[in-house]
Design a protein around this motif. Structure first.
Motif, PDB file in Angstrom:
ATOM      1  N   GLY A 125       0.810  -1.206   0.000  1.00  0.00           N
ATOM      2  CA  GLY A 125       0.000   0.000   0.000  1.00  0.00           C
ATOM      3  C   GLY A 125       0.845   1.259   0.000  1.00  0.00           C
ATOM      4  N   ARG A 126       0.259   2.359  -0.488  1.00  0.00           N
ATOM      5  CA  ARG A 126       0.925   3.657  -0.489  1.00  0.00           C
ATOM      6  C   ARG A 126       0.093   4.718   0.238  1.00  0.00           C
ATOM      7  N   ASP A 127      -0.970   4.285   0.901  1.00  0.00           N
ATOM      8  CA  ASP A 127      -1.827   5.184   1.671  1.00  0.00           C
ATOM      9  C   ASP A 127      -1.703   4.804   3.142  1.00  0.00           C
ATOM     10  N   VAL A 128      -0.994   5.611   3.910  1.00  0.00           N
ATOM     11  CA  VAL A 128      -0.709   5.261   5.293  1.00  0.00           C
ATOM     12  C   VAL A 128      -1.979   5.231   6.138  1.00  0.00           C
ATOM     13  N   LEU A 129      -2.945   6.100   5.848  1.00  0.00           N
ATOM     14  CA  LEU A 129      -4.167   6.125   6.653  1.00  0.00           C
ATOM     15  C   LEU A 129      -5.025   4.887   6.394  1.00  0.00           C
ATOM     16  N   ALA A 130      -5.088   4.464   5.145  1.00  0.00           N
ATOM     17  CA  ALA A 130      -5.819   3.232   4.834  1.00  0.00           C
ATOM     18  C   ALA A 130      -5.164   2.044   5.521  1.00  0.00           C
ATOM     19  N   ALA A 131      -3.835   2.022   5.545  1.00  0.00           N
ATOM     20  CA  ALA A 131      -3.115   0.936   6.214  1.00  0.00           C
ATOM     21  C   ALA A 131      -3.388   0.952   7.711  1.00  0.00           C
ATOM     22  N   PHE A 132      -3.420   2.138   8.308  1.00  0.00           N
ATOM     23  CA  PHE A 132      -3.666   2.225   9.751  1.00  0.00           C
ATOM     24  C   PHE A 132      -5.091   1.764  10.095  1.00  0.00           C
ATOM     25  N   VAL A 136      19.113  -0.498   9.136  1.00  0.00           N
ATOM     26  CA  VAL A 136      20.142  -1.100   9.985  1.00  0.00           C
ATOM     27  C   VAL A 136      19.635  -2.385  10.648  1.00  0.00           C
ATOM     28  N   TYR A 137      18.347  -2.422  10.997  1.00  0.00           N
ATOM     29  CA  TYR A 137      17.785  -3.542  11.758  1.00  0.00           C
ATOM     30  C   TYR A 137      17.068  -4.587  10.898  1.00  0.00           C
ATOM     31  N   GLN A 138      16.940  -4.333   9.628  1.00  0.00           N
ATOM     32  CA  GLN A 138      16.147  -5.217   8.763  1.00  0.00           C
ATOM     33  C   GLN A 138      16.616  -6.668   8.811  1.00  0.00           C
ATOM     34  N   ALA A 139      17.912  -6.868   8.643  1.00  0.00           N
ATOM     35  CA  ALA A 139      18.429  -8.236   8.579  1.00  0.00           C
ATOM     36  C   ALA A 139      18.233  -8.981   9.892  1.00  0.00           C
ATOM     37  N   LYS A 140      18.467  -8.295  11.010  1.00  0.00           N
ATOM     38  CA  LYS A 140      18.381  -8.986  12.305  1.00  0.00           C
ATOM     39  C   LYS A 140      16.945  -9.223  12.763  1.00  0.00           C
ATOM     40  N   THR A 141      16.000  -8.391  12.290  1.00  0.00           N
ATOM     41  CA  THR A 141      14.610  -8.569  12.723  1.00  0.00           C
ATOM     42  C   THR A 141      13.796  -9.416  11.748  1.00  0.00           C
ATOM     43  N   GLY A 142      14.142  -9.361  10.476  1.00  0.00           N
ATOM     44  CA  GLY A 142      13.352 -10.078   9.480  1.00  0.00           C
ATOM     45  C   GLY A 142      12.035  -9.404   9.144  1.00  0.00           C
ATOM     46  N   LEU A 143      11.810  -8.212   9.673  1.00  0.00           N
ATOM     47  CA  LEU A 143      10.573  -7.491   9.369  1.00  0.00           C
ATOM     48  C   LEU A 143      10.566  -7.065   7.900  1.00  0.00           C
ATOM     49  N   ALA A 144       9.387  -7.054   7.304  1.00  0.00           N
ATOM     50  CA  ALA A 144       9.247  -6.714   5.893  1.00  0.00           C
ATOM     51  C   ALA A 144       8.653  -5.316   5.730  1.00  0.00           C
ATOM     52  N   LEU A 145       9.051  -4.649   4.662  1.00  0.00           N
ATOM     53  CA  LEU A 145       8.502  -3.340   4.329  1.00  0.00           C
ATOM     54  C   LEU A 145       7.074  -3.518   3.825  1.00  0.00           C
ATOM     55  N   MET A 146       6.144  -2.784   4.434  1.00  0.00           N
ATOM     56  CA  MET A 146       4.729  -2.935   4.101  1.00  0.00           C
ATOM     57  C   MET A 146       4.176  -1.733   3.332  1.00  0.00           C
ATOM     58  N   VAL A 147       4.373  -0.537   3.872  1.00  0.00           N
ATOM     59  CA  VAL A 147       3.792   0.669   3.280  1.00  0.00           C
ATOM     60  C   VAL A 147       4.861   1.745   3.171  1.00  0.00           C
TER      61      VAL A 147
END
Length: 268
Positions: free
Chosen positions: A119-126, A195-206
């Motif tokens: 998504g590219r709409d932060v309010l819709a995502a929230f 910096v933390y992406q690799a260690k957390t494994g979290l994915a980019l969402m919006v």
């Protein structure tokens, strides 16, 4: 023997004199500039050129401004423009300058249980996060990120309830770790996530919503309110970080080949 002793004493005096002449500049700043490694990249060049030592206090924007308001630091580097403008208007800070920008992003578990990825709409995502099955981890520390997150919930007209909303009261790196451990989502600046992406494994969402623009400014503590602050040192740091040299150093900061901050200082 006596000559050698005199030479040793002279050298010791010279070293002592140099150390004594070194000025201390106290800087309060956000966790993103510290956690990302940006300050470790920038400050040695400034310190070497000005015979200075910058003592960094890394906290949320609200606390960083409070430290300046109390005269506990000489200069502050933060990212919450409305709070910065009020801080200057109230007479606590002077000489504010634009420094750089990046953006906020929403990240979460790769499985994306709330269905917001791409998504590219932060309010819709929230709005989806407010009613979704996963937890949302908030900074909860009056940082620039926390202030922006609260504004998004208000504009979205919804917020996770009860245990689905976790107010951590922690810095960005710690919150990213919590989100990974709890399988939750969070709002983060792109630099700390990088910096933390690799260690957390979290994915980019919006990403990509213009409402997620994240500018940084630097402000000197007002010496009229706190005569004991090092205003000269504060101005040296402000002038350097907004100079062509300082701005080029910001642009050159590319951990893993990715540019995390973009210079934005305007000529005087």
């Amino acid at each position: 023997m006596q000559r050698r002793l005199l030479l040793i004493l002279a050298a010791a005096c010279a070293l002592s004199g140099n150390a004594y002449a070194q000025q201390i500049i106290r800087l309060s700043t956000t966790t993103s500039t510290e956690n990302s490694g940006l300050l470790a990249h920038l400050l040695p060049a400034f310190e070497a050129g000005t015979n200075s030592k910058v003592h960094v206090i890394s906290v949320g924007t609200g606390k960083a401004l409070e430290l300046s308001k109390n005269g506990d630091v000489d200069v502050t580097l933060v990212h919450a423009r409305s709070a910065e403008d009020k801080f200057v208007a109230d007479g606590w800070g002077i000489d504010r300058r634009d420094v750089m920008y990046n953006d906020f992003i929403v990240v979460g578990p790769p499985g994306d249980p709330s269905g917001i990825k791409g998504g590219r709409d932060v309010l819709a995502a929230f709005r989806k996060l407010a009613g979704g099955p996963a937890k949302f981890i908030s900074r909860g520390d009056n940082s620039g990120t926390d202030i922006m997150e609260k504004a998004y919930w208000k504009q979205a007209g919804a917020q996770p309830a009860g245990a689905q909303y976790v107010s951590a009261g922690l810095g960005m790196g710690e919150v990213l770790n919590m989100a990974a451990e709890m399988g939750g989502y969070t709002l983060t600046d792109r630099a700390t996530y990088g910096v933390y992406q690799a260690k957390t494994g979290l994915a980019l969402m919006v990403e990509g919503d213009q409402r997620m623009f994240n500018p940084y400014g630097i402000i000197a503590t007002n010496p009229a309110r706190h005569p004991g602050v090092n205003y000269k040192g504060a101005r040296q740091l402000i002038d350097w970080i907004t100079s062509p040299e300082g701005q080029a150093k910001i642009a050159q900061f590319r951990p893993g080949g990715q540019q995390l901050f973009f210079p934005s200082a305007k000529p005087d």
